[in-house]
Design a protein around this motif. Structure first.
Motif, mmCIF file in Angstrom:
data_model
loop_
_atom_site.group_PDB
_atom_site.id
_atom_site.type_symbol
_atom_site.label_atom_id
_atom_site.label_comp_id
_atom_site.label_asym_id
_atom_site.label_seq_id
_atom_site.Cartn_x
_atom_site.Cartn_y
_atom_site.Cartn_z
ATOM 1 N N PRO A 167 0.809 -1.232 0.000
ATOM 2 C CA PRO A 167 0.000 0.000 0.000
ATOM 3 C C PRO A 167 0.834 1.270 0.000
ATOM 4 N N GLY A 168 1.934 1.276 0.772
ATOM 5 C CA GLY A 168 2.774 2.469 0.811
ATOM 6 C C GLY A 168 3.411 2.759 -0.529
ATOM 7 N N LEU A 169 3.891 1.720 -1.203
ATOM 8 C CA LEU A 169 4.483 1.890 -2.523
ATOM 9 C C LEU A 169 3.442 2.372 -3.520
ATOM 10 N N THR A 170 2.247 1.809 -3.460
ATOM 11 C CA THR A 170 1.184 2.203 -4.383
ATOM 12 C C THR A 170 0.796 3.664 -4.182
ATOM 13 N N ARG A 171 0.669 4.093 -2.933
ATOM 14 C CA ARG A 171 0.337 5.500 -2.670
ATOM 15 C C ARG A 171 1.401 6.431 -3.226
ATOM 16 N N LEU A 172 2.671 6.063 -3.023
ATOM 17 C CA LEU A 172 3.765 6.910 -3.500
ATOM 18 C C LEU A 172 3.756 7.022 -5.019
ATOM 19 N N THR A 173 3.708 5.885 -5.711
ATOM 20 C CA THR A 173 3.784 5.915 -7.172
ATOM 21 C C THR A 173 2.526 6.538 -7.793
ATOM 22 N N ASP A 174 1.351 6.260 -7.215
ATOM 23 C CA ASP A 174 0.129 6.874 -7.742
ATOM 24 C C ASP A 174 0.178 8.386 -7.596
ATOM 25 N N GLY A 175 0.656 8.855 -6.440
ATOM 26 C CA GLY A 175 0.755 10.290 -6.226
ATOM 27 C C GLY A 175 1.732 10.945 -7.180
ATOM 28 N N LEU A 176 2.889 10.320 -7.395
ATOM 29 C CA LEU A 176 3.884 10.890 -8.298
ATOM 30 C C LEU A 176 3.403 10.859 -9.742
ATOM 31 N N ARG A 177 2.659 9.854 -10.124
ATOM 32 C CA ARG A 177 2.123 9.808 -11.489
ATOM 33 C C ARG A 177 1.142 10.948 -11.729
ATOM 34 N N ARG A 178 0.418 11.354 -10.690
ATOM 35 C CA ARG A 178 -0.501 12.498 -10.826
ATOM 36 C C ARG A 178 0.255 13.815 -10.843
ATOM 37 N N GLU A 179 1.319 13.914 -10.042
ATOM 38 C CA GLU A 179 2.001 15.189 -9.861
ATOM 39 C C GLU A 179 3.075 15.468 -10.902
ATOM 40 N N SER A 180 3.634 14.439 -11.512
ATOM 41 C CA SER A 180 4.766 14.631 -12.420
ATOM 42 C C SER A 180 4.550 13.880 -13.722
ATOM 43 N N GLU A 181 4.493 14.613 -14.813
ATOM 44 C CA GLU A 181 4.332 13.972 -16.122
ATOM 45 C C GLU A 181 5.558 13.138 -16.466
ATOM 46 N N GLU A 182 6.756 13.641 -16.086
ATOM 47 C CA GLU A 182 7.970 12.870 -16.374
ATOM 48 C C GLU A 182 7.974 11.550 -15.617
ATOM 49 N N PHE A 183 7.623 11.616 -14.338
ATOM 50 C CA PHE A 183 7.608 10.363 -13.580
ATOM 51 C C PHE A 183 6.613 9.392 -14.199
ATOM 52 N N ARG A 184 5.432 9.858 -14.541
ATOM 53 C CA ARG A 184 4.418 8.973 -15.118
ATOM 54 C C ARG A 184 4.933 8.315 -16.399
ATOM 55 N N THR A 185 5.557 9.093 -17.246
ATOM 56 C CA THR A 185 6.063 8.560 -18.515
ATOM 57 C C THR A 185 7.146 7.528 -18.284
ATOM 58 N N TRP A 186 8.097 7.844 -17.409
ATOM 59 C CA TRP A 186 9.223 6.934 -17.200
ATOM 60 C C TRP A 186 8.815 5.716 -16.367
ATOM 61 N N TRP A 187 7.879 5.878 -15.442
ATOM 62 C CA TRP A 187 7.413 4.734 -14.660
ATOM 63 C C TRP A 187 6.678 3.744 -15.560
ATOM 64 N N GLU A 188 5.863 4.253 -16.469
ATOM 65 C CA GLU A 188 5.094 3.381 -17.355
ATOM 66 C C GLU A 188 5.949 2.756 -18.450
ATOM 67 N N ALA A 189 7.208 3.230 -18.585
ATOM 68 C CA ALA A 189 8.124 2.601 -19.545
ATOM 69 C C ALA A 189 8.665 1.270 -19.019
ATOM 70 N N HIS A 190 8.547 1.037 -17.714
ATOM 71 C CA HIS A 190 8.968 -0.215 -17.073
ATOM 72 C C HIS A 190 10.467 -0.500 -17.260
ATOM 73 N N ASP A 191 11.274 0.553 -17.368
ATOM 74 C CA ASP A 191 12.726 0.349 -17.444
ATOM 75 C C ASP A 191 13.249 -0.099 -16.083
ATOM 76 N N ILE A 192 14.262 -0.959 -16.108
ATOM 77 C CA ILE A 192 14.862 -1.514 -14.895
ATOM 78 C C ILE A 192 16.360 -1.239 -14.927
ATOM 79 N N ALA A 193 16.902 -0.824 -13.795
ATOM 80 C CA ALA A 193 18.347 -0.593 -13.697
ATOM 81 C C ALA A 193 18.824 -1.018 -12.322
ATOM 82 N N GLY A 194 19.862 -1.819 -12.278
ATOM 83 C CA GLY A 194 20.483 -2.176 -11.007
ATOM 84 C C GLY A 194 21.390 -1.048 -10.539
#
Length: 284
Positions: free
Chosen positions: A194-221
């Motif tokens: 739930p905490g992770l979901t709240r954080l990512t949902d909030g950032l997707r609403r507040e930041s267009e860049e975050f939403r775009t890059w989060w939905e790209a599903h890129d992974i980096a170690g």
């Protein structure tokens, strides 16, 4: 002897040693008068674990048999293993234990270590990348997180919602996108939290860049990397980041910064002496 045989022999020896250190009284069994076996008998461990005597005997003999996570949990309870012994049992059985519950903070010793790293910036993140510890040098570099409400002291949130970071980071788009890829990779064990979901949902609403890059599903170690900062008072700073895991605080990660060049090394004492810029305000 093959590696699998070595592992099974080590598992057998470990189980036998843990069984022999317990007394019937430890587990609530009447001892009786005639016991030739030190500690518990195999049949007693089998009974307490909910497995057959034959199966447990084969396990102590190092035979090639499959062991489920449920059975390992039963053995750990029956043998009264502590956390370190439980992890060892699972490793010897070829079954890594589940991730431990994340720690709520770094603990006093880890905070002391972070403080001792001054004038080199250092900080700790919890499992959700909330800042839970930082030293004066880090506060002078990015602004004092203590000036923010606790729920806003999240590194990802700060990078995407605090305008200062867009000028502070020399390559904000590149570093911010890479940060999202690292965050997604690190969050793989907490999908649905739930905490992770709240954080990512909030950032997707507040930041267009975050939403775009989060939905790209890129992974980096994570790997040791270099970041460049345009600090309003210290000027250009180039720092190499090193990440360490705190074994006594599950989920907490320590990040320490070392100067990448002599010029930056010479500026760090002055950065520390200058104090923290006011968090949450734009600088330029």
């Amino acid at each position: 002897m093959t590696p699998d045989q070595v592992r099974r022999r080590a598992l057998a020896g470990f189980l036998r040693s843990r069984r022999e250190r317990l007394t019937p009284r430890d587990v609530g069994i009447l001892a009786g008068t005639r016991r030739r076996t030190p500690g518990l008998r195999r049949e007693e461990v089998a009974l307490l674990s909910g497995v057959s005597v034959t199966w447990y005997t084969w396990l102590e003999q190092g035979r090639r048999i499959s062991v489920s996570r449920q059975v390992l949990e039963g053995l750990a309870r029956a043998l009264m293993l502590d956390a370190a012994e439980r992890r060892h049992l699972f490793a010897l059985a070829g079954e890594p234990p589940e991730e431990p519950d994340p720690a709520e903070g770094p603990g006093a010793a880890l905070q002391q270590l972070v403080d001792a790293l001054d004038p080199h910036p250092a900080y700790c993140l919890d499992a959700h990348w909330n800042l839970v510890a930082w030293n004066r040098a880090e506060a002078a570099l990015i602004g004092d997180p203590a000036l923010l409400p606790t729920q806003e002291r999240n590194l990802v949130r700060m990078v995407f919602t605090d305008p200062r970071f867009r000028t502070l980071l020399a390559d904000w788009p590149g570093q911010a996108r890479h940060l999202v890829a690292q965050f997604r990779a690190d969050a793989r064990h907490r999908v649905g939290d739930p905490g992770l979901t709240r954080l990512t949902d909030g950032l997707r609403r507040e930041s267009e860049e975050f939403r775009t890059w989060w939905e790209a599903h890129d992974i980096a170690g994570f790997r040791a990397n270099r970041r460049r900062f345009h600090h309003p008072r210290a000027g250009l700073l180039t720092l190499d980041y090193v990440k360490l895991a705190a074994l006594d605080a599950p989920g907490v990660k320590l990040f320490a910064c070392v100067p990448a060049d002599a010029e930056t090394a010479g500026k760090l004492p002055d950065l520390l002496a200058s104090g923290a810029p006011e968090a949450g305000t734009t600088t330029g």
